[in-house]
Enzyme design. Structure first.
Site, PDB file in Angstrom:
ATOM      1  N   LYS A   9     -52.591 -16.019 -20.308  1.00 40.36           N
ATOM      2  CA  LYS A   9     -53.975 -15.180 -20.581  1.00 40.36           C
ATOM      3  C   LYS A   9     -54.319 -15.695 -22.287  1.00 40.36           C
ATOM      4  O   LYS A   9     -53.513 -15.535 -22.971  1.00 40.36           O
ATOM      5  CB  LYS A   9     -53.759 -13.766 -20.589  1.00 40.36           C
ATOM      6  CG  LYS A   9     -53.614 -13.180 -19.397  1.00 40.36           C
ATOM      7  CD  LYS A   9     -53.429 -11.662 -19.286  1.00 40.36           C
ATOM      8  CE  LYS A   9     -53.443 -11.263 -18.022  1.00 40.36           C
ATOM      9  NZ  LYS A   9     -53.423  -9.500 -18.053  1.00 40.36           N
ATOM     10  N   ASN A  13     -58.041  -1.297 -22.348  1.00 40.50           N
ATOM     11  CA  ASN A  13     -59.368  -1.940 -23.139  1.00 40.50           C
ATOM     12  C   ASN A  13     -59.536  -0.969 -23.966  1.00 40.50           C
ATOM     13  O   ASN A  13     -59.512   0.185 -23.925  1.00 40.50           O
ATOM     14  CB  ASN A  13     -60.313  -1.988 -21.911  1.00 40.50           C
ATOM     15  CG  ASN A  13     -60.020  -2.872 -21.002  1.00 40.50           C
ATOM     16  OD1 ASN A  13     -60.290  -4.104 -20.910  1.00 40.50           O
ATOM     17  ND2 ASN A  13     -59.727  -2.331 -19.759  1.00 40.50           N
ATOM     18  N   GLU A  63     -61.903 -10.865 -23.485  1.00 42.50           N
ATOM     19  CA  GLU A  63     -62.178  -9.802 -22.405  1.00 42.50           C
ATOM     20  C   GLU A  63     -63.309 -10.099 -21.585  1.00 42.50           C
ATOM     21  O   GLU A  63     -64.230 -11.017 -21.927  1.00 42.50           O
ATOM     22  CB  GLU A  63     -62.460  -8.621 -23.475  1.00 42.50           C
ATOM     23  CG  GLU A  63     -61.675  -8.121 -24.366  1.00 42.50           C
ATOM     24  CD  GLU A  63     -60.150  -7.552 -23.951  1.00 42.50           C
ATOM     25  OE1 GLU A  63     -60.226  -7.125 -22.798  1.00 42.50           O
ATOM     26  OE2 GLU A  63     -59.326  -7.702 -24.667  1.00 42.50           O
ATOM     27  N   GLY A  64     -63.326  -9.254 -20.740  1.00 37.73           N
ATOM     28  CA  GLY A  64     -64.644  -9.324 -19.857  1.00 37.73           C
ATOM     29  C   GLY A  64     -64.443 -10.248 -18.689  1.00 37.73           C
ATOM     30  O   GLY A  64     -65.275 -10.224 -17.521  1.00 37.73           O
ATOM     31  N   ARG A  78     -59.443   2.392 -21.525  1.00 33.99           N
ATOM     32  CA  ARG A  78     -59.367   2.307 -20.159  1.00 33.99           C
ATOM     33  C   ARG A  78     -58.108   1.321 -20.050  1.00 33.99           C
ATOM     34  O   ARG A  78     -57.985   0.237 -20.169  1.00 33.99           O
ATOM     35  CB  ARG A  78     -60.436   1.736 -19.361  1.00 33.99           C
ATOM     36  CG  ARG A  78     -60.357   2.166 -17.759  1.00 33.99           C
ATOM     37  CD  ARG A  78     -61.459   1.427 -16.829  1.00 33.99           C
ATOM     38  NE  ARG A  78     -61.066  -0.036 -17.025  1.00 33.99           N
ATOM     39  CZ  ARG A  78     -62.017  -0.986 -16.895  1.00 33.99           C
ATOM     40  NH1 ARG A  78     -63.385  -0.547 -17.230  1.00 33.99           N
ATOM     41  NH2 ARG A  78     -61.610  -2.309 -17.125  1.00 33.99           N
ATOM     42  N   LYS A 101     -54.711  -8.718 -26.220  1.00 36.02           N
ATOM     43  CA  LYS A 101     -53.599  -9.142 -25.179  1.00 36.02           C
ATOM     44  C   LYS A 101     -52.235  -9.592 -25.910  1.00 36.02           C
ATOM     45  O   LYS A 101     -50.978  -9.181 -25.608  1.00 36.02           O
ATOM     46  CB  LYS A 101     -54.034 -10.308 -24.477  1.00 36.02           C
ATOM     47  CG  LYS A 101     -55.306 -10.331 -23.663  1.00 36.02           C
ATOM     48  CD  LYS A 101     -55.082  -9.881 -22.229  1.00 36.02           C
ATOM     49  CE  LYS A 101     -56.210  -9.450 -21.412  1.00 36.02           C
ATOM     50  NZ  LYS A 101     -57.673  -9.144 -22.148  1.00 36.02           N
ATOM     51  N   ARG A 140     -61.323  -0.569  -8.713  1.00 36.62           N
ATOM     52  CA  ARG A 140     -62.152  -1.539  -8.485  1.00 36.62           C
ATOM     53  C   ARG A 140     -61.318  -2.570  -7.407  1.00 36.62           C
ATOM     54  O   ARG A 140     -60.123  -2.552  -7.514  1.00 36.62           O
ATOM     55  CB  ARG A 140     -62.247  -2.559  -9.663  1.00 36.62           C
ATOM     56  CG  ARG A 140     -63.289  -1.481 -10.531  1.00 36.62           C
ATOM     57  CD  ARG A 140     -63.315  -2.262 -12.078  1.00 36.62           C
ATOM     58  NE  ARG A 140     -61.990  -2.218 -12.713  1.00 36.62           N
ATOM     59  CZ  ARG A 140     -61.679  -3.251 -13.848  1.00 36.62           C
ATOM     60  NH1 ARG A 140     -62.363  -3.947 -14.139  1.00 36.62           N
ATOM     61  NH2 ARG A 140     -60.467  -3.013 -14.191  1.00 36.62           N
TER      62      ARG A 140
HETATM   63  P1  ADP Z   1     -59.765  -9.172 -19.086  1.00 40.68           P
HETATM   64  O1  ADP Z   1     -59.821  -8.860 -20.509  1.00 40.68           O
HETATM   65  O2  ADP Z   1     -60.716 -10.561 -18.896  1.00 40.68           O
HETATM   66  O3  ADP Z   1     -60.276  -8.154 -18.091  1.00 40.68           O
HETATM   67  P2  ADP Z   1     -57.273  -8.737 -17.630  1.00 40.68           P
HETATM   68  O4  ADP Z   1     -55.924  -8.926 -18.326  1.00 40.68           O
HETATM   69  O5  ADP Z   1     -57.957  -7.644 -17.101  1.00 40.68           O
HETATM   70  O6  ADP Z   1     -58.620  -9.363 -18.663  1.00 40.68           O
HETATM   71  O7  ADP Z   1     -57.388  -9.866 -16.551  1.00 40.68           O
HETATM   72  C1  ADP Z   1     -58.481  -9.913 -15.566  1.00 40.68           C
HETATM   73  C2  ADP Z   1     -58.085  -9.853 -13.905  1.00 40.68           C
HETATM   74  O8  ADP Z   1     -57.258 -10.622 -13.606  1.00 40.68           O
HETATM   75  C3  ADP Z   1     -57.614  -8.419 -13.656  1.00 40.68           C
HETATM   76  O9  ADP Z   1     -58.474  -7.405 -13.551  1.00 40.68           O
HETATM   77  C4  ADP Z   1     -56.581  -8.694 -12.669  1.00 40.68           C
HETATM   78  O10 ADP Z   1     -57.577  -8.718 -11.406  1.00 40.68           O
HETATM   79  C5  ADP Z   1     -56.285 -10.144 -12.752  1.00 40.68           C
HETATM   80  N1  ADP Z   1     -54.856 -10.176 -13.513  1.00 40.68           N
HETATM   81  C6  ADP Z   1     -54.803  -9.957 -14.883  1.00 40.68           C
HETATM   82  N2  ADP Z   1     -53.333  -9.756 -15.007  1.00 40.68           N
HETATM   83  C7  ADP Z   1     -52.933  -9.989 -13.969  1.00 40.68           C
HETATM   84  C8  ADP Z   1     -51.280 -10.099 -13.593  1.00 40.68           C
HETATM   85  N3  ADP Z   1     -50.276 -10.100 -14.301  1.00 40.68           N
HETATM   86  N4  ADP Z   1     -51.072 -10.145 -12.328  1.00 40.68           N
HETATM   87  C9  ADP Z   1     -52.138 -10.202 -11.187  1.00 40.68           C
HETATM   88  N5  ADP Z   1     -53.394 -10.322 -11.499  1.00 40.68           N
HETATM   89  C10 ADP Z   1     -53.776 -10.226 -12.886  1.00 40.68           C
HETATM   90 MG    MG Z   2     -59.605  -6.372 -17.610  1.00 39.77          MG
END
Ligand code: ADP
Ligand code: MG
Length: 494
Positions: free
Chosen positions: A377, A146, A381-382, A128, A319, A469
């Protein structure tokens, strides 16, 4: 001034009476169709409760929706190729595995299997790719992709039907239709076949294994809260192909039961041969309380079962690899067609290394000077792991001189446009206040992809559906199982 105004799909606010009536209906529809989870506060196997949902679908620009839908098969192929490029994975993750023990463990499993030789060359990817719209120019940008335990394909599919129902109930059946005719079959809420798409991927892999007695093993948490999404996959598989039995085990229970490899490296669990291993857990530290769970992961990886994901796919979804792919001219290495490279480059936003080199030093400075422009970051994950705002300054300053910083990446912060919606939650679980208010929300789109192949061939490559979401604009992150984010559907606008 933002060019990205998102008006709600119907006139808001609703009158108090209409709101109450529709929330009651929505709650019952949602519960009775399985948009639910087990309670974290009062876990009881006899009960589920509703997952957060939006009352209405949220507006989403059709052009952006189609852009990312159309790029998904290219992303699938990209991940597949990255997963099969040992040199690229090794150089991308080199500094990260020195600082991040979790990624190091995965990488060690990968190297071990690589050296011993793979007993299964085929991988199954249920992916996804997640996106946010950027408020400034309304361009759509990838948040992450993901490759492990990708969730909500089932519940997103149900949510599509829920929002069609809600709009009709509220008297907007015709407005929600793309053509102005009485019998509507193309809605502004697009069709969504994510669940069937994922299940067909699992069945395709099971068929490739070519043993009609073999089972599919779901690797799950010791306690599963997000049960409905997982079970819908099981039920759907039985419906599509009733020969297939599914068993569910956590890594810890596999350790205690004892698992062996057969004479041809078959994975044997409870005297059953496993054709496909589908991880719905295993991306998080908690899945590996002792070394024995890591040994189990390695044993599974060494088996002839088809893994979803194989360890190299898992690594390709980190990442750090995402950040490596965003470097100039890297995409060219994997995608031969320049038009494909341009399409993928277009959805990337700035991603920066924190390695000890010139680029890394520059990124540290940028993050410290203008923290609001970035997200910091780790390789997790999660949800709930990223660092935002002033804390970026504090974190970067404190780990500037330490190896630890190479476990992280810096990413341009995307500021999505706001719109109005109501979020409905089970009162008991809500970390926020109970009242259902018209709120400022932001939405995150996910596109589901399925890919099956080995290092020479891609046998299946499809885009299969989507999820939206939604979270309150005041939240940095919005986990749905955590009760903050809500399941939503896109309502396509021009
Ligand atoms: P995870 O693997 O924990 O899901 P993500 O990269 O999806 O990590 O980050 C989790 C959440 O943080 C995302 O669903 C989003 O809401 C927010 N987020 C992540 N990256 C960004 C970004 N570059 N700008 C704004 N919000 C972000
Ligand atoms: Mg995510």
């Amino acid at each position: 001034m933002s060019t990205c105004q998102l008006e709600p799909c119907i006139e808001l606010p609703l009158s108090e009476e209409k709101l109450k009536e529709s929330v009651d209906k929505a709650k019952d529809w949602v519960l009775m169709h399985g948009i639910s989870m087990r309670s974290k506060k009062n876990f009881n196997k006899d009960k589920v409760q509703l997952l957060p949902v939006t009352l209405l679908p949220s507006s989403f620009p059709e052009k952006s929706f189609l852009t990312v839908k159309n790029v998904q098969t290219i992303l699938n192929e990209l991940i597949h190729k990255v997963a099969h490029d040992k040199e690229f994975l090794t150089s991308s993750l080199k500094s990260t595995i020195q600082a991040d023990p979790f990624t190091a463990k995965l990488f060690h499993i990968y190297e071990t299997v690589y050296e011993k030789g793979f007993n299964q060359s085929i991988s199954l990817g249920l992916l996804r790719s997640d996106y946010l719209l950027h408020d400034n120019d309304c361009k759509i940008k990838q948040v992450e992709i993901n490759t492990v335990a990708t969730s909500f394909a089932a519940l997103a599919t149900v949510t599509t039907e829920y929002h069609k129902y809600m709009l009709a109930e509220l008297g907007y059946r015709k407005k929600a239709c793309k053509q102005n005719i009485d019998y509507c079959y193309i809605y502004k809420i697009p069709e969504n076949n994510a669940l069937i798409g994922f299940c067909k991927g699992l069945i395709f892999a099971w068929e490739l294994y070519n043993n009609s007695e073999a089972v599919i093993l779901f690797i799950v948490e010791d306690v599963t809260y997000n049960i409905s999404d997982q079970r819908f996959h099981e039920f759907q598989i039985r419906q599509l192909c009733n020969k297939i039995k599914i068993i569910r085990k956590s890594l810890t229970s596999l350790v205690s039961e004892g698992v062996k490899l057969g004479p041809n490296k078959e994975l044997i669990v409870s005297n059953l041969v496993v054709a496909v291993v589908y991880y719905r857990s295993g991306y998080e530290l908690e899945a590996y309380p002792t070394e024995k769970e890591w040994d189990m992961r390695l044993l599974i990886e060494c088996s002839r079962a088809i893994k979803c994901p194989s360890v190299q796919y898992h690594l390709a979804g980190t990442k750090k690899v995402q950040q490596s792919l965003a470097q100039p001219s890297v995409l060219k290495k994997f995608l031969k067609d320049d038009a494909f490279v341009a399409k993928v480059q277009e959805i990337f936003t700035g991603l920066y290394t924190l390695d000890f080199n010139d680029d890394g030093e520059k990124a540290v400075e940028m993050g410290i000077n203008e923290p609001y422009k970035f997200v910091l970051k780790p390789q997790r994950e999660g949800g709930g792991n990223n660092i935002y705002n002033e804390s970026i300054r504090t974190w970067l300053s404190s780990m500037k001189e330490s190896q630890e910083r190479t476990a992280w990446i810096l990413m341009d912060r995307i500021y999505p446009p706001l719109q109005k919606n109501y979020i409905i939650r089970a009162a008991e679980e809500s970390p926020l206040e109970e009242d259902i208010n018209l709120s400022d929300v932001i939405t995150e789109l996910g596109i589901y992809g399925v890919i099956v192949g080995d290092s020479n061939d891609i046998m299946l490559n499809n885009q299969v559906g989507h999820i939206l979401r939604t979270k309150l604009s005041s939240e940095d992150e919005g986990g749905i199982v955590a009760g903050i984010g809500a399941l939503d559907s896109p309502y396509l606008i021009s």
